[in-house]
Design a protein around this motif. Structure first.
Motif, PDB file in Angstrom:
ATOM      1  N   ALA A 123      16.569   5.745  -3.177  1.00  0.00           N
ATOM      2  CA  ALA A 123      15.886   5.933  -1.897  1.00  0.00           C
ATOM      3  C   ALA A 123      15.387   4.621  -1.239  1.00  0.00           C
ATOM      4  N   TYR A 160       9.534   0.373   7.040  1.00  0.00           N
ATOM      5  CA  TYR A 160      10.032   0.085   8.575  1.00  0.00           C
ATOM      6  C   TYR A 160      11.636  -0.200   8.827  1.00  0.00           C
ATOM      7  N   LEU A 204      12.881   1.848  -2.982  1.00  0.00           N
ATOM      8  CA  LEU A 204      12.635   0.704  -2.284  1.00  0.00           C
ATOM      9  C   LEU A 204      11.994   0.508  -0.959  1.00  0.00           C
ATOM     10  N   GLN A 234       3.195 -17.201  14.854  1.00  0.00           N
ATOM     11  CA  GLN A 234       4.686 -16.652  14.733  1.00  0.00           C
ATOM     12  C   GLN A 234       5.460 -16.729  16.106  1.00  0.00           C
ATOM     13  N   GLY A 285       0.999  -1.346   0.058  1.00  0.00           N
ATOM     14  CA  GLY A 285       0.000  -0.064   0.194  1.00  0.00           C
ATOM     15  C   GLY A 285       0.874   1.358   0.045  1.00  0.00           C
ATOM     16  N   ALA A 286       2.001   1.139   0.625  1.00  0.00           N
ATOM     17  CA  ALA A 286       3.110   2.436   0.594  1.00  0.00           C
ATOM     18  C   ALA A 286       3.117   2.987  -0.536  1.00  0.00           C
ATOM     19  N   LEU A 287       3.548   2.022  -1.670  1.00  0.00           N
ATOM     20  CA  LEU A 287       4.046   2.542  -3.001  1.00  0.00           C
ATOM     21  C   LEU A 287       3.085   3.303  -3.738  1.00  0.00           C
ATOM     22  N   MET A 311      11.246  -4.226   4.718  1.00  0.00           N
ATOM     23  CA  MET A 311      11.165  -4.764   5.817  1.00  0.00           C
ATOM     24  C   MET A 311      12.213  -5.534   6.183  1.00  0.00           C
ATOM     25  N   ASP A 325      11.478 -13.725   9.690  1.00  0.00           N
ATOM     26  CA  ASP A 325      10.221 -13.569   8.824  1.00  0.00           C
ATOM     27  C   ASP A 325       9.050 -13.871   9.803  1.00  0.00           C
TER      28      ASP A 325
HETATM   29  C1  B12 Z   1      -0.758  -4.452   7.037  1.00  0.00           C
HETATM   30  C2  B12 Z   1       0.318  -5.156   7.214  1.00  0.00           C
HETATM   31  C3  B12 Z   1       0.710  -6.362   6.871  1.00  0.00           C
HETATM   32  C4  B12 Z   1      -0.008  -7.058   5.712  1.00  0.00           C
HETATM   33  C5  B12 Z   1       0.456  -6.929   4.384  1.00  0.00           C
HETATM   34  C6  B12 Z   1      -0.485  -6.196   3.488  1.00  0.00           C
HETATM   35  C7  B12 Z   1       0.502  -5.595   2.129  1.00  0.00           C
HETATM   36  N1  B12 Z   1       0.962  -6.299   1.212  1.00  0.00           N
HETATM   37  O1  B12 Z   1       0.641  -4.376   2.179  1.00  0.00           O
HETATM   38  C8  B12 Z   1       0.104  -8.420   6.295  1.00  0.00           C
HETATM   39  C9  B12 Z   1      -0.800  -9.159   7.271  1.00  0.00           C
HETATM   40  C10 B12 Z   1      -0.098  -9.534   4.859  1.00  0.00           C
HETATM   41  C11 B12 Z   1       1.610  -8.397   6.605  1.00  0.00           C
HETATM   42  C12 B12 Z   1       2.482  -9.297   6.858  1.00  0.00           C
HETATM   43  C13 B12 Z   1       3.619  -9.530   7.312  1.00  0.00           C
HETATM   44  N2  B12 Z   1       4.265  -8.366   8.100  1.00  0.00           N
HETATM   45 CO1  B12 Z   1       3.287  -6.925   8.153  1.00  0.00          CO
HETATM   46  N3  B12 Z   1       2.219  -5.109   8.729  1.00  0.00           N
HETATM   47  C14 B12 Z   1       1.238  -4.534   8.335  1.00  0.00           C
HETATM   48  C15 B12 Z   1       1.013  -3.316   8.928  1.00  0.00           C
HETATM   49  C16 B12 Z   1      -0.117  -3.447   9.887  1.00  0.00           C
HETATM   50  C17 B12 Z   1       0.606  -2.007   8.167  1.00  0.00           C
HETATM   51  C18 B12 Z   1       1.505  -1.919   7.024  1.00  0.00           C
HETATM   52  C19 B12 Z   1       1.029  -0.910   6.033  1.00  0.00           C
HETATM   53  O2  B12 Z   1       0.545  -1.151   4.955  1.00  0.00           O
HETATM   54  N4  B12 Z   1       0.778   0.541   6.529  1.00  0.00           N
HETATM   55  C20 B12 Z   1       0.489   1.442   5.570  1.00  0.00           C
HETATM   56  C21 B12 Z   1       1.491   2.213   4.680  1.00  0.00           C
HETATM   57  C22 B12 Z   1       0.907   3.193   3.734  1.00  0.00           C
HETATM   58  O3  B12 Z   1       2.388   2.711   5.684  1.00  0.00           O
HETATM   59  P1  B12 Z   1       4.094   2.228   5.652  1.00  0.00           P
HETATM   60  O4  B12 Z   1       3.954   0.596   5.187  1.00  0.00           O
HETATM   61  O5  B12 Z   1       4.556   2.356   6.863  1.00  0.00           O
HETATM   62  O6  B12 Z   1       4.503   2.937   4.282  1.00  0.00           O
HETATM   63  C23 B12 Z   1       4.973   4.403   4.781  1.00  0.00           C
HETATM   64  C24 B12 Z   1       6.313   4.751   5.195  1.00  0.00           C
HETATM   65  O7  B12 Z   1       6.858   3.545   5.785  1.00  0.00           O
HETATM   66  C25 B12 Z   1       7.145   4.980   4.068  1.00  0.00           C
HETATM   67  N5  B12 Z   1       7.543   4.166   3.260  1.00  0.00           N
HETATM   68  C26 B12 Z   1       7.253   2.852   2.795  1.00  0.00           C
HETATM   69  N6  B12 Z   1       8.153   2.450   2.101  1.00  0.00           N
HETATM   70  C27 B12 Z   1       8.856   3.308   1.464  1.00  0.00           C
HETATM   71  C28 B12 Z   1       9.455   3.312   0.249  1.00  0.00           C
HETATM   72  C29 B12 Z   1       9.962   4.475  -0.295  1.00  0.00           C
HETATM   73  C30 B12 Z   1      10.983   4.674  -1.416  1.00  0.00           C
HETATM   74  C31 B12 Z   1       9.835   5.600   0.597  1.00  0.00           C
HETATM   75  C32 B12 Z   1      10.442   6.936   0.023  1.00  0.00           C
HETATM   76  C33 B12 Z   1       9.020   5.652   1.615  1.00  0.00           C
HETATM   77  C34 B12 Z   1       8.438   4.512   2.206  1.00  0.00           C
HETATM   78  O8  B12 Z   1       5.948   5.732   3.296  1.00  0.00           O
HETATM   79  C35 B12 Z   1       4.727   5.088   3.534  1.00  0.00           C
HETATM   80  C36 B12 Z   1       3.676   6.027   3.461  1.00  0.00           C
HETATM   81  O9  B12 Z   1       3.697   6.893   4.399  1.00  0.00           O
HETATM   82  C37 B12 Z   1       2.340  -3.021   9.721  1.00  0.00           C
HETATM   83  C38 B12 Z   1       2.471  -2.248  10.972  1.00  0.00           C
HETATM   84  C39 B12 Z   1       1.702  -2.698  12.370  1.00  0.00           C
HETATM   85  N7  B12 Z   1       1.157  -1.606  12.770  1.00  0.00           N
HETATM   86  O10 B12 Z   1       1.842  -3.875  12.591  1.00  0.00           O
HETATM   87  C40 B12 Z   1       2.909  -4.595   9.795  1.00  0.00           C
HETATM   88  C41 B12 Z   1       4.538  -4.505   9.769  1.00  0.00           C
HETATM   89  C42 B12 Z   1       4.848  -3.538   8.652  1.00  0.00           C
HETATM   90  N8  B12 Z   1       4.572  -6.200   9.316  1.00  0.00           N
HETATM   91  C43 B12 Z   1       5.470  -6.492   9.753  1.00  0.00           C
HETATM   92  C44 B12 Z   1       5.956  -7.994   9.493  1.00  0.00           C
HETATM   93  C45 B12 Z   1       7.331  -8.504   9.924  1.00  0.00           C
HETATM   94  C46 B12 Z   1       5.225  -8.642   8.462  1.00  0.00           C
HETATM   95  C47 B12 Z   1       5.355 -10.318   8.094  1.00  0.00           C
HETATM   96  C48 B12 Z   1       6.796 -10.669   7.856  1.00  0.00           C
HETATM   97  C49 B12 Z   1       4.950 -11.290   9.223  1.00  0.00           C
HETATM   98  C50 B12 Z   1       5.042 -10.686  10.601  1.00  0.00           C
HETATM   99  N9  B12 Z   1       5.849 -11.082  11.238  1.00  0.00           N
HETATM  100  O11 B12 Z   1       3.974 -10.074  11.026  1.00  0.00           O
HETATM  101  C51 B12 Z   1       4.668 -10.266   7.147  1.00  0.00           C
HETATM  102  C52 B12 Z   1       5.360 -10.376   5.803  1.00  0.00           C
HETATM  103  C53 B12 Z   1       4.433 -10.342   4.489  1.00  0.00           C
HETATM  104  C54 B12 Z   1       5.304 -11.044   3.216  1.00  0.00           C
HETATM  105  N10 B12 Z   1       5.785 -10.318   2.428  1.00  0.00           N
HETATM  106  O12 B12 Z   1       5.338 -12.162   3.259  1.00  0.00           O
HETATM  107  C55 B12 Z   1       6.333  -5.678  10.640  1.00  0.00           C
HETATM  108  C56 B12 Z   1       7.913  -5.113   9.989  1.00  0.00           C
HETATM  109  C57 B12 Z   1       8.843  -4.979  10.863  1.00  0.00           C
HETATM  110  C58 B12 Z   1       9.910  -4.763  10.439  1.00  0.00           C
HETATM  111  N11 B12 Z   1      10.931  -4.037  11.231  1.00  0.00           N
HETATM  112  O13 B12 Z   1      10.411  -5.208   9.068  1.00  0.00           O
HETATM  113  C59 B12 Z   1       5.389  -4.671  10.978  1.00  0.00           C
HETATM  114  C60 B12 Z   1       5.846  -3.207  11.233  1.00  0.00           C
HETATM  115  C61 B12 Z   1       4.540  -5.171  12.300  1.00  0.00           C
HETATM  116  C62 B12 Z   1       5.466  -5.488  13.245  1.00  0.00           C
HETATM  117  N12 B12 Z   1       5.750  -6.697  13.748  1.00  0.00           N
HETATM  118  O14 B12 Z   1       6.181  -4.491  13.980  1.00  0.00           O
HETATM  119  N13 B12 Z   1       1.602  -7.288   7.208  1.00  0.00           N
END
Ligand code: B12
Ligand code: SF4
Length: 513
Positions: free
Chosen positions: A97, A101, A70, A397, A25-27, A73, A426
């Motif tokens: 860039a 997380y 990119l 997990q 969703g971020a992208l 996680m 993971d």
């Molecule tokens: C929804 C979610 C999922 C969904 C994913 C759906 C999907 N494909 O999007 C599901 C349930 C499937 C999932 C699975 C996993 N998840 Co998850 N998930 C989340 C959650 C709840 C929200 C992420 C999200 O989409 N937020 C909305 C977007 C818009 O925000 P964002 O991703 O933060 O992006 C913003 C910034 O980070 C930044 N950004 C992000 N990418 C980039 C790239 C660039 C170039 C730039 C400039 C900025 C930028 O800008 C974005 C917009 O503001 C988070 C956080 C939480 N509260 O638990 C965990 C979280 C991201 N997940 C996490 C993990 C570890 C996983 C899993 C490995 C399993 C697990 N242990 O829980 C799997 C891996 C999935 C896989 N690829 O196989 C961790 C990551 C921790 C880390 N340090 O890596 C989090 C933080 C939860 C935690 N444990 O703390 N997940």
């Protein structure tokens, strides 16, 4: 400027790509929020898991990006670093860039990688300002949330051969966005789904997309990265925006929507109103998938659960975490798992929540964490038994020490971390031991039990999507039972041998590039 945004191909055990390939969703949110003169391409590499090198090469050659971003996680860091090297070899002067997380919470570890910028925290406004600065050559020192290499005049973010010699500058953090803001105050605009250049998203055979209605959480579970990422706060988008986002996802072909909010159930009354709004807008024909706290469902289930069902919710990921009080305390997850009656706490909320959901024909994805420091064979078995009896799809997990979570410090202080290979962080690979069991033993127990639990859900999927099950169940079972053999299934071979084979297959799978 041409901007290519990539999410990593790495998936984990509970997201078998044969059945689940979700967009990041971020992208698309980033793509929707750059200035309109830029040309953005979004590629979710999960869609081409076995052709990553070819796909990245093709995209860089055809699209000729000036900037590549990119989203990473922690368990994807090694793959990301390989992709970065590939891109750099294909186009040495491209600006790279990283965000998400891992770069946000472990930014020091990216300083030695071949990147130009680290975007910490929310990215929409930071990326917009970064692209403007690159275009105008106006310097990066005013861009909150940005880390960059200082090449002396801070205008180009380092360049060419001396890139790695430049010192990093970490600008102050960007305050979290108030999502409620209107256009004139710098709102976050809707995602740009047209920017996607790959196809094939699916959740059990139906095209899936992700939407957001809020960001943030005010709890502080010890395993969660959210607090360090953005502090304890909760901001919401207006319903008009949310409904427009749902329509846009539907118009792009989605039939299932995953709500990616950090904790949508923090404000139950708002969530109820959202369900009403979805129904009133006629958008309840879609399937919805949401993550929820057990306490919210248990305490409001009487009215909330039927309403959710009417709105189209089908799967609810319950953050049960653990069924034992001691473990919940370690995970700092007691409060969100407590049921209340007449203003008094009346114990664990899980069973009540599960019952409400089942009574209203919804399925429970059971999020449990086993392998905490005090866990014994018996305490893990109690959780596995609970999952066997009450959850429809297990999502079990192991506690994983992600950067800057409170849990990580505790595990390190107690000397329980047994594995520092981040690509194995993971969630289903046990990397920490308990006081009584090795990490390997913990993982073996979970793996052995969980494979069979997953088979129980096949009839329910069949009823909803018979064609998908008929055409995919063979490959899904092969994925779930990889490593096992007919002999191990009938007890003619030690299951540990099958487990070793599974781990070997898993190790090979992680070589995406
Ligand atoms: C929804 C979610 C999922 C969904 C994913 C759906 C999907 N494909 O999007 C599901 C349930 C499937 C999932 C699975 C996993 N998840 Co998850 N998930 C989340 C959650 C709840 C929200 C992420 C999200 O989409 N937020 C909305 C977007 C818009 O925000 P964002 O991703 O933060 O992006 C913003 C910034 O980070 C930044 N950004 C992000 N990418 C980039 C790239 C660039 C170039 C730039 C400039 C900025 C930028 O800008 C974005 C917009 O503001 C988070 C956080 C939480 N509260 O638990 C965990 C979280 C991201 N997940 C996490 C993990 C570890 C996983 C899993 C490995 C399993 C697990 N242990 O829980 C799997 C891996 C999935 C896989 N690829 O196989 C961790 C990551 C921790 C880390 N340090 O890596 C989090 C933080 C939860 C935690 N444990 O703390 N997940
Ligand atoms: S309730 Fe959910 S989002 Fe909030 S801190 Fe706990 S795990 Fe993280």
């Amino acid at each position: 400027m041409n901007v290519l945004l990539l999410s990593m191909p790495d998936s984990f055990e509970h997201m078998p790509p044969v059945a689940i390939r979700m967009p990041n969703g971020a992208l698309t949110s980033l793509a929707g929020n750059v200035d309109p003169n830029h040309n953005v391409a979004v590629a979710d590499l999960i869609l081409v898991q076995r052709n990553v090198r070819e796909t990245v090469t093709r995209l860089v050659r055809e699209f000729n990006p000036a900037v590549v971003g990119l989203s990473i996680m922690t368990f994807q860091r090694r793959t990301a670093s390989r992709i970065i090297d590939l891109i750099r070899a294909l186009k040495p002067d491209v600006k790279i860039a990283v965000g998400g997380y891992d770069p946000s919470l472990a930014f020091e570890d990216y300083e030695n990688m071949n990147v130009d910028f680290i975007v910490r925290g929310e990215g929409e406004v930071t990326l917009r300002e970064l692209l403007r600065a690159l275009e105008r050559g106006s310097g990066f020192d005013k861009i909150c949330g940005l880390s960059y290499r200082d090449n002396g005049n801070s205008r180009h973010g380092g360049n060419g051969a001396d890139r790695n010699q430049n010192a990093w500058v970490h600008n102050p953090a960007r305050p979290v966005h108030r999502l409620e803001d209107k256009a004139e105050d710098g709102e976050i605009r809707l995602p740009n789904r047209d920017a996607r250049v790959l196809s094939g998203y699916t959740l059990l055979g139906r095209q899936v997309d992700v939407i957001e209605t809020s960001r943030g959480c005010t709890y502080d579970c010890s395993f969660c990265s959210i607090i360090e990422m953005r502090g304890r706060n909760f901001h919401t988008y207006t319903f008009d925006r949310v409904l427009a986002d749902i329509r846009d996802a539907r118009d792009h072909g989605a039939r299932t929507l995953f709500l990616v909010d950090d904790n949508i159930m923090l404000n139950v009354h708002r969530f109820e109103a959202l369900c009403e709004a979805i129904i009133a807008a006629g958008l309840n024909q879609l399937d919805y998938f949401v993550q929820a706290m057990t306490s919210s469902i248990a305490n409001h289930g009487e009215t909330l659960a039927p309403l959710m069902r009417r709105a189209g919710f089908r799967y609810v990921f319950l953050g049960i975490e653990n069924i034992l009080d001691g473990d919940l305390e370690f995970l700092r997850a007691s409060a969100k798992n407590t049921a209340r009656e007449d203003g008094h706490n009346v114990g664990n909320a899980t069973l009540k929540a599960v019952n409400y959901l089942h009574r209203n024909q919804m399925y429970v994805v059971g999020g449990l964490i086993v392998g905490n420091p005090a866990d014994t064979r018996e305490s893990i078995e109690a959780n596995l038994e609970f999952a066997r009896r009450y959850v429809d799809w297990p999502y079990i997990q192991h506690p994983t020490p992600y950067p800057r979570t409170p849990m990580t410090k505790e595990f390190r202080d107690q000397g329980l971390i047994q594995n520092e290979r981040l690509e194995e962080y993971d969630g289903t690979t046990a990397v920490v031991r308990t006081e009584h069991l090795s990490a390997d033993e913990v993982e073996f127990m979970r793996w052995k039990a969980e494979r069979w639990m997953k088979t129980h859900h096949i009839p329910a999927v069949f009823r909803h999507d018979p064609w998908f099950v008929l055409t995919h169940s063979g490959r899904m079972l092969a994925h779930t039972f990889r490593g096992s053999s007919i002999r191990s299934a009938f007890g003619l071979e030690d299951e540990r041998k099958a487990f070793e084979r599974y781990k070997e297959i898993r190790r090979a799978e992680r070589e995406y590039v």
